[in-house]
Design a protein around this motif. Structure first.
Motif, mmCIF file in Angstrom:
data_model
loop_
_atom_site.group_PDB
_atom_site.id
_atom_site.type_symbol
_atom_site.label_atom_id
_atom_site.label_comp_id
_atom_site.label_asym_id
_atom_site.label_seq_id
_atom_site.Cartn_x
_atom_site.Cartn_y
_atom_site.Cartn_z
ATOM 1 N N LEU A 73 43.211 48.146 35.123
ATOM 2 C CA LEU A 73 44.388 48.787 34.186
ATOM 3 C C LEU A 73 45.501 48.086 34.534
ATOM 4 O O LEU A 73 45.604 48.404 35.787
ATOM 5 C CB LEU A 73 44.962 50.649 33.772
ATOM 6 N N GLN A 74 46.528 47.942 34.031
ATOM 7 C CA GLN A 74 47.850 47.030 34.577
ATOM 8 C C GLN A 74 49.256 48.199 34.118
ATOM 9 O O GLN A 74 49.102 48.421 32.768
ATOM 10 C CB GLN A 74 48.282 45.383 33.853
ATOM 11 N N TYR A 75 49.960 47.967 34.725
ATOM 12 C CA TYR A 75 50.937 48.870 35.205
ATOM 13 C C TYR A 75 52.154 47.983 35.234
ATOM 14 O O TYR A 75 52.457 47.268 36.474
ATOM 15 C CB TYR A 75 51.165 50.256 35.927
ATOM 16 N N TYR A 92 42.882 43.850 33.385
ATOM 17 C CA TYR A 92 41.115 42.131 33.652
ATOM 18 C C TYR A 92 39.983 42.991 33.685
ATOM 19 O O TYR A 92 40.392 44.262 34.188
ATOM 20 C CB TYR A 92 41.623 42.227 34.944
ATOM 21 N N VAL A 93 38.761 42.366 33.758
ATOM 22 C CA VAL A 93 37.831 43.309 33.464
ATOM 23 C C VAL A 93 36.589 42.286 34.338
ATOM 24 O O VAL A 93 36.823 40.854 33.912
ATOM 25 C CB VAL A 93 37.129 43.710 32.202
ATOM 26 N N ALA A 94 35.198 43.230 35.476
ATOM 27 C CA ALA A 94 34.740 42.133 35.384
ATOM 28 C C ALA A 94 33.517 42.164 35.198
ATOM 29 O O ALA A 94 33.285 43.205 35.184
ATOM 30 C CB ALA A 94 34.960 42.602 37.291
ATOM 31 N N PHE A 95 32.786 41.157 35.639
ATOM 32 C CA PHE A 95 31.392 40.420 35.193
ATOM 33 C C PHE A 95 30.515 40.611 36.030
ATOM 34 O O PHE A 95 30.444 39.624 36.913
ATOM 35 C CB PHE A 95 31.118 40.662 33.194
ATOM 36 N N SER A 96 28.985 40.440 35.838
ATOM 37 C CA SER A 96 28.940 40.349 37.384
ATOM 38 C C SER A 96 27.874 39.007 36.837
ATOM 39 O O SER A 96 27.108 38.117 37.443
ATOM 40 C CB SER A 96 27.832 41.499 37.585
ATOM 41 N N SER A 97 27.485 38.432 35.813
ATOM 42 C CA SER A 97 27.186 36.567 35.575
ATOM 43 C C SER A 97 28.674 36.404 34.721
ATOM 44 O O SER A 97 28.571 36.555 33.752
ATOM 45 C CB SER A 97 26.037 36.917 35.236
ATOM 46 N N GLU A 98 28.028 34.712 34.054
ATOM 47 C CA GLU A 98 28.293 33.819 33.778
ATOM 48 C C GLU A 98 28.171 34.165 31.917
ATOM 49 O O GLU A 98 28.621 35.123 30.883
ATOM 50 C CB GLU A 98 28.574 32.082 33.798
ATOM 51 N N GLU A 99 27.258 34.561 31.595
ATOM 52 C CA GLU A 99 26.534 35.016 30.421
ATOM 53 C C GLU A 99 27.096 36.185 29.850
ATOM 54 O O GLU A 99 27.065 36.217 28.400
ATOM 55 C CB GLU A 99 24.594 34.830 31.019
ATOM 56 N N VAL A 100 27.250 37.261 30.733
ATOM 57 C CA VAL A 100 28.017 38.490 30.181
ATOM 58 C C VAL A 100 29.126 38.012 29.970
ATOM 59 O O VAL A 100 29.468 38.950 28.665
ATOM 60 C CB VAL A 100 27.680 39.703 31.161
ATOM 61 N N ARG A 101 29.720 37.182 30.351
ATOM 62 C CA ARG A 101 30.839 36.963 30.014
ATOM 63 C C ARG A 101 31.563 36.199 29.338
ATOM 64 O O ARG A 101 32.038 36.717 28.099
ATOM 65 C CB ARG A 101 31.645 36.596 31.672
ATOM 66 N N PHE A 120 40.826 36.235 27.400
ATOM 67 C CA PHE A 120 40.756 35.185 28.251
ATOM 68 C C PHE A 120 40.565 34.915 29.630
ATOM 69 O O PHE A 120 40.137 36.299 30.354
ATOM 70 C CB PHE A 120 42.420 35.023 28.592
ATOM 71 N N GLU A 121 39.342 34.265 30.194
ATOM 72 C CA GLU A 121 38.771 33.819 30.987
ATOM 73 C C GLU A 121 40.183 34.078 32.370
ATOM 74 O O GLU A 121 41.246 32.967 32.087
ATOM 75 C CB GLU A 121 38.309 32.980 30.957
ATOM 76 N N VAL A 122 39.905 34.207 32.913
ATOM 77 C CA VAL A 122 40.970 34.384 34.620
ATOM 78 C C VAL A 122 39.900 33.768 35.587
ATOM 79 O O VAL A 122 38.480 34.204 36.001
ATOM 80 C CB VAL A 122 41.608 35.087 34.682
ATOM 81 N N SER A 123 40.591 33.333 36.924
ATOM 82 C CA SER A 123 39.825 33.239 38.081
ATOM 83 C C SER A 123 39.526 34.613 38.692
ATOM 84 O O SER A 123 40.100 35.748 38.360
ATOM 85 C CB SER A 123 41.109 32.604 39.187
ATOM 86 N N ALA A 128 41.459 39.643 41.678
ATOM 87 C CA ALA A 128 40.951 40.161 43.028
ATOM 88 C C ALA A 128 42.929 40.470 43.175
ATOM 89 O O ALA A 128 43.459 41.529 43.694
ATOM 90 C CB ALA A 128 41.194 38.901 43.524
ATOM 91 N N GLN A 129 43.779 39.915 42.856
ATOM 92 C CA GLN A 129 45.135 39.963 42.621
ATOM 93 C C GLN A 129 45.434 40.873 41.477
ATOM 94 O O GLN A 129 46.012 42.145 42.463
ATOM 95 C CB GLN A 129 46.705 38.947 42.153
ATOM 96 N N SER A 130 44.593 41.984 41.501
ATOM 97 C CA SER A 130 45.466 42.562 39.541
ATOM 98 C C SER A 130 45.378 43.586 40.364
ATOM 99 O O SER A 130 44.841 45.137 39.784
ATOM 100 C CB SER A 130 44.306 42.546 38.824
ATOM 101 N N LEU A 131 44.266 44.309 41.687
ATOM 102 C CA LEU A 131 43.874 45.198 42.057
ATOM 103 C C LEU A 131 44.402 45.788 42.687
ATOM 104 O O LEU A 131 44.774 47.203 43.393
ATOM 105 C CB LEU A 131 42.577 45.462 42.899
#
Length: 132
Positions: A73-75, A92-101, A120-123, A128-131
């Motif tokens: 979550l961003q603040y 930002y939300v991370a998934f473990s596969s391209e198919e799930v995303r 939106f797709e992000v890198s 990592a920066q969002s953490l």
């Protein structure tokens, strides 16, 4: 599912919780680094209700599995010392596969409560920066 995909479990109060232990979604949030060997497929969410929690985000994507510690979550920066930061309404939300995303992207413009959520797709670098 990969080694970092977590199944959803039911907590004692009947709400879904991803993972187990103190870092599980729905438990106390704890920022943890993601193992570098695990490739992640992140998305950015915009338009979240300002009181959204990590569990709300996990429930928005249910039954899709999220990567462990895959919700950030961003603040806004705190305006002064001893003043809590204000939520941005983004995550930002991370998934473990391209198919799930890809399946998660199907939820673009769906509602979370009364708010339309944009996805939106992000890198991986953005995630990592969002953490931090």
């Amino acid at each position: 599912a990969g080694p970092y995909a977590q199944p959803m479990h039911m907590s004692a109060d009947g709400r879904g919780v991803y993972g187990q232990g103190p870092g599980a979604y729905g438990a106390q949030p704890q920022a943890q680094p993601v193992p570098p060997a695990q490739q992640l497929w992140p998305l950015r969410m915009r338009g979240l209700p300002f009181d959204s929690t990590e569990l709300d985000v996990a429930e928005f994507f249910y039954p899709l599995p999220l990567a462990p510690y895959g919700v950030s979550l961003q603040y806004h920066p705190p305006p002064a010392p001893n003043v809590p930061p204000r939520p941005k309404g983004e995550a930002y939300v991370a998934f473990s596969s391209e198919e799930v995303r890809a399946l998660a992207l199907d939820r673009h413009k769906q509602l979370m409560r009364t708010r339309y959520i944009e996805l939106f797709e992000v890198s991986e670098a953005d995630f990592a920066q969002s953490l931090h």
